[in-house]
Motif scaffolding. Sequence first.
Motif, PDB file in Angstrom:
ATOM      1  N   THR A  88      38.190  37.153  33.908  1.00  0.00           N
ATOM      2  CA  THR A  88      38.430  35.975  34.712  1.00  0.00           C
ATOM      3  C   THR A  88      37.135  35.215  35.210  1.00  0.00           C
ATOM      4  O   THR A  88      36.102  35.976  35.762  1.00  0.00           O
ATOM      5  N   ASP A  89      36.911  33.804  35.188  1.00  0.00           N
ATOM      6  CA  ASP A  89      36.057  33.092  35.701  1.00  0.00           C
ATOM      7  C   ASP A  89      35.946  33.067  37.174  1.00  0.00           C
ATOM      8  O   ASP A  89      36.953  33.407  37.680  1.00  0.00           O
ATOM      9  N   GLY A  90      34.685  33.116  37.867  1.00  0.00           N
ATOM     10  CA  GLY A  90      34.678  32.771  39.239  1.00  0.00           C
ATOM     11  C   GLY A  90      33.234  32.641  39.490  1.00  0.00           C
ATOM     12  O   GLY A  90      32.346  32.704  38.746  1.00  0.00           O
ATOM     13  N   GLY A  91      32.930  32.102  40.810  1.00  0.00           N
ATOM     14  CA  GLY A  91      31.791  32.045  41.494  1.00  0.00           C
ATOM     15  C   GLY A  91      31.572  32.573  42.890  1.00  0.00           C
ATOM     16  O   GLY A  91      32.673  33.032  43.526  1.00  0.00           O
ATOM     17  N   MET A  92      30.438  32.542  43.465  1.00  0.00           N
ATOM     18  CA  MET A  92      30.450  32.980  44.912  1.00  0.00           C
ATOM     19  C   MET A  92      30.530  31.806  45.793  1.00  0.00           C
ATOM     20  O   MET A  92      30.226  30.797  45.787  1.00  0.00           O
ATOM     21  N   PRO A  93      31.742  32.014  46.790  1.00  0.00           N
ATOM     22  CA  PRO A  93      31.889  31.133  47.518  1.00  0.00           C
ATOM     23  C   PRO A  93      30.750  30.736  48.717  1.00  0.00           C
ATOM     24  O   PRO A  93      30.045  31.736  48.852  1.00  0.00           O
ATOM     25  N   PHE A  94      30.569  29.710  49.327  1.00  0.00           N
ATOM     26  CA  PHE A  94      29.679  29.408  50.485  1.00  0.00           C
ATOM     27  C   PHE A  94      30.060  30.286  51.736  1.00  0.00           C
ATOM     28  O   PHE A  94      29.247  30.545  52.317  1.00  0.00           O
ATOM     29  N   ALA A  95      31.374  30.364  51.991  1.00  0.00           N
ATOM     30  CA  ALA A  95      32.061  30.930  53.151  1.00  0.00           C
ATOM     31  C   ALA A  95      33.414  31.101  52.932  1.00  0.00           C
ATOM     32  O   ALA A  95      34.042  30.825  52.218  1.00  0.00           O
ATOM     33  N   VAL A  96      33.752  31.982  53.869  1.00  0.00           N
ATOM     34  CA  VAL A  96      35.240  32.471  54.099  1.00  0.00           C
ATOM     35  C   VAL A  96      35.681  31.856  55.394  1.00  0.00           C
ATOM     36  O   VAL A  96      35.194  32.110  56.487  1.00  0.00           O
ATOM     37  N   LEU A  97      36.866  31.223  55.425  1.00  0.00           N
ATOM     38  CA  LEU A  97      37.663  30.851  56.548  1.00  0.00           C
ATOM     39  C   LEU A  97      38.621  31.551  56.886  1.00  0.00           C
ATOM     40  O   LEU A  97      39.588  32.098  56.091  1.00  0.00           O
ATOM     41  N   VAL A  98      38.849  32.065  58.084  1.00  0.00           N
ATOM     42  CA  VAL A  98      40.007  33.000  58.433  1.00  0.00           C
ATOM     43  C   VAL A  98      40.727  32.363  59.650  1.00  0.00           C
ATOM     44  O   VAL A  98      40.793  32.945  60.825  1.00  0.00           O
TER      45      VAL A  98
ATOM     46  N   SER B 281      44.967  40.818  45.643  1.00  0.00           N
ATOM     47  CA  SER B 281      45.603  42.027  44.598  1.00  0.00           C
ATOM     48  C   SER B 281      46.072  41.473  43.624  1.00  0.00           C
ATOM     49  O   SER B 281      46.519  42.129  42.592  1.00  0.00           O
ATOM     50  N   GLY B 282      45.900  40.135  43.137  1.00  0.00           N
ATOM     51  CA  GLY B 282      46.498  39.448  42.014  1.00  0.00           C
ATOM     52  C   GLY B 282      45.717  40.037  40.875  1.00  0.00           C
ATOM     53  O   GLY B 282      44.531  40.129  40.940  1.00  0.00           O
ATOM     54  N   LEU B 283      46.101  39.722  39.689  1.00  0.00           N
ATOM     55  CA  LEU B 283      45.843  40.289  38.338  1.00  0.00           C
ATOM     56  C   LEU B 283      45.547  38.974  37.388  1.00  0.00           C
ATOM     57  O   LEU B 283      45.284  39.355  36.140  1.00  0.00           O
ATOM     58  N   SER B 284      45.585  38.055  37.893  1.00  0.00           N
ATOM     59  CA  SER B 284      45.361  36.721  37.035  1.00  0.00           C
ATOM     60  C   SER B 284      44.161  35.687  37.264  1.00  0.00           C
ATOM     61  O   SER B 284      43.775  34.872  36.732  1.00  0.00           O
ATOM     62  N   GLY B 285      43.516  36.030  38.322  1.00  0.00           N
ATOM     63  CA  GLY B 285      42.288  35.168  38.765  1.00  0.00           C
ATOM     64  C   GLY B 285      42.710  34.135  39.696  1.00  0.00           C
ATOM     65  O   GLY B 285      41.828  33.322  39.677  1.00  0.00           O
ATOM     66  N   ALA B 286      43.955  33.849  40.161  1.00  0.00           N
ATOM     67  CA  ALA B 286      44.166  32.823  40.974  1.00  0.00           C
ATOM     68  C   ALA B 286      43.334  32.750  42.318  1.00  0.00           C
ATOM     69  O   ALA B 286      43.393  31.770  42.884  1.00  0.00           O
ATOM     70  N   ALA B 287      42.997  33.865  42.954  1.00  0.00           N
ATOM     71  CA  ALA B 287      42.428  33.814  44.004  1.00  0.00           C
ATOM     72  C   ALA B 287      40.926  33.989  43.672  1.00  0.00           C
ATOM     73  O   ALA B 287      39.865  34.344  44.768  1.00  0.00           O
ATOM     74  N   ASN B 288      40.354  33.697  42.413  1.00  0.00           N
ATOM     75  CA  ASN B 288      38.891  33.692  42.393  1.00  0.00           C
ATOM     76  C   ASN B 288      38.258  32.616  42.812  1.00  0.00           C
ATOM     77  O   ASN B 288      38.549  31.462  42.564  1.00  0.00           O
ATOM     78  N   ALA B 289      37.017  32.617  43.603  1.00  0.00           N
ATOM     79  CA  ALA B 289      36.366  31.692  44.208  1.00  0.00           C
ATOM     80  C   ALA B 289      35.681  30.799  42.948  1.00  0.00           C
ATOM     81  O   ALA B 289      35.344  31.454  41.964  1.00  0.00           O
ATOM     82  N   THR B 290      35.385  29.605  43.196  1.00  0.00           N
ATOM     83  CA  THR B 290      34.498  28.779  42.456  1.00  0.00           C
ATOM     84  C   THR B 290      33.300  28.782  43.237  1.00  0.00           C
ATOM     85  O   THR B 290      33.178  28.763  44.516  1.00  0.00           O
ATOM     86  N   ALA B 291      32.340  28.583  42.500  1.00  0.00           N
ATOM     87  CA  ALA B 291      30.803  28.673  43.036  1.00  0.00           C
ATOM     88  C   ALA B 291      30.707  27.191  44.204  1.00  0.00           C
ATOM     89  O   ALA B 291      31.083  26.204  43.967  1.00  0.00           O
ATOM     90  N   GLY B 292      30.169  27.613  45.437  1.00  0.00           N
ATOM     91  CA  GLY B 292      30.108  26.602  46.445  1.00  0.00           C
ATOM     92  C   GLY B 292      31.203  26.385  47.163  1.00  0.00           C
ATOM     93  O   GLY B 292      31.271  25.344  48.153  1.00  0.00           O
TER      94      GLY B 292
END
Length: 453
Positions: free
Chosen positions: A33-43, A71-82
């Motif tokens: 699955t595709d993804g990118g590095m997020p800029f930050a994490v909000l908690v 824990s998902g296996l479909s990439g729904a929680a993959n970040a996009t760049a930025g």
Amino acid sequence: MLVQSMIDTLPADIVVDDPDIVAAYARDQSKFTDGGMPFAVLVPRTTAEVSVCMAAAHRHRVAVVPRGAGSGLSGAANATAGSVVLSLHRMNTIREIDVANRLAVIEPGVITADLRARVSEAGLFYPPDPGSVEFSTVGGNVATNAGGMCCVKYGVTGDFVLGLEVVLADGRVLRTGRRTVKGVAGYDLTHLLVGSEGTLGVITEITVELLAAPRPAQTLVASFPTLDGAGRAVAEITSSDRTPSMLEILDRTTVLAVDRMSKMGIEPGTAALLLVQSDDVDAEVVLASIDSMCSQHGAVDVVVSADQGEAALLLEARRLALPALELLGDWLLDDVAVPRSRVTDLIASIETIAEEAGLTIGVFGHAGDGNLHPTIIYDDADADSRAAAMSAFDAITRRALELGGTITGEHGVGRLKTGWLTIEHDETSMAVQRSVKDALDPSGILNPGAVLR
């Protein structure tokens, strides 16, 4: 930079920008699955803080990827760049258990197993039990409409969601649903949002229905020398008035892997293994009837538990399915569903696909509702093996559709199967779905790239 301008408007104690921590939130557990590095994490810790985050993202047009346990296996929680990842793990309180009305009100970061344990103490039962029950969150389960091994009798997560609190893309807070047994006022927004994978809003509170605690389940295990026999047994069980609380199947490859790992001594030559549970008051009668059905269709070995310890032992074969297959190499887990009468047809097709691809593919899953998890074993370091695995994955998904099935039964579309969604659904359906997305997220900032392209 827009994202930095957005971050500057937020409370500092809910922003994480340490590169190592941010990197840990970049992906879920999916492969290919595709993804990118997020800029930050909000908690955030509260709905109000989630609202502030979404309002700021909306003003600055910053992409937001909601995340549960990852824990998902479909990439729904993959970040996009930025983008920014909005993790809900700090919102983990069980706010209310209402015994009289058999419901619970919880925050999305509550671990599913923890909810099941807490309501059990009150003599109640929360049925959804995905394979990730010990570490997945209820919010993530709602976002993907997760299933599990008890679906044949009790249904999936969405069947127990009564109401939601959701923060929309522009920061507004929406409350949907009810606490009553019945209610049909207006459109069913609750179940529009269930299974939406973080693309329509951020779930911040969930009201779930609970059941009276069932009696301890009894277990039956039946070994079949042929797939056809197992398929006929499944068809008869699911069409009878003897509904089990669990009806699972393991194919030959998975049985061999489990036996190699556990030394259980499973019947040699087993083409398929059925595992059945009943938690009915007359469980003995239910399992006796199912025993007869299995025997009539060629089961060579049928074992029924004598007590709870033995019931747990018999069920262990199913719980070891994925761990046993993981020992064989790198793995890619699929999630498709077919009509229950076609379960063994799909397994037979997968055996052919495996042979043609030169790969090992083990199949296990929920025969009771037709949801199977073909697990493709490959060598991730070998480009040819990776290509063969992806080709087999596509062939399995295509075959599921040919058999009248669906591309995903419980893991969701995510980023893994966005291309397949347009094959399963016609142009009118896709146009309606895009209209819903545009209405709730006109700027397209919520989980872009997931579900709809």
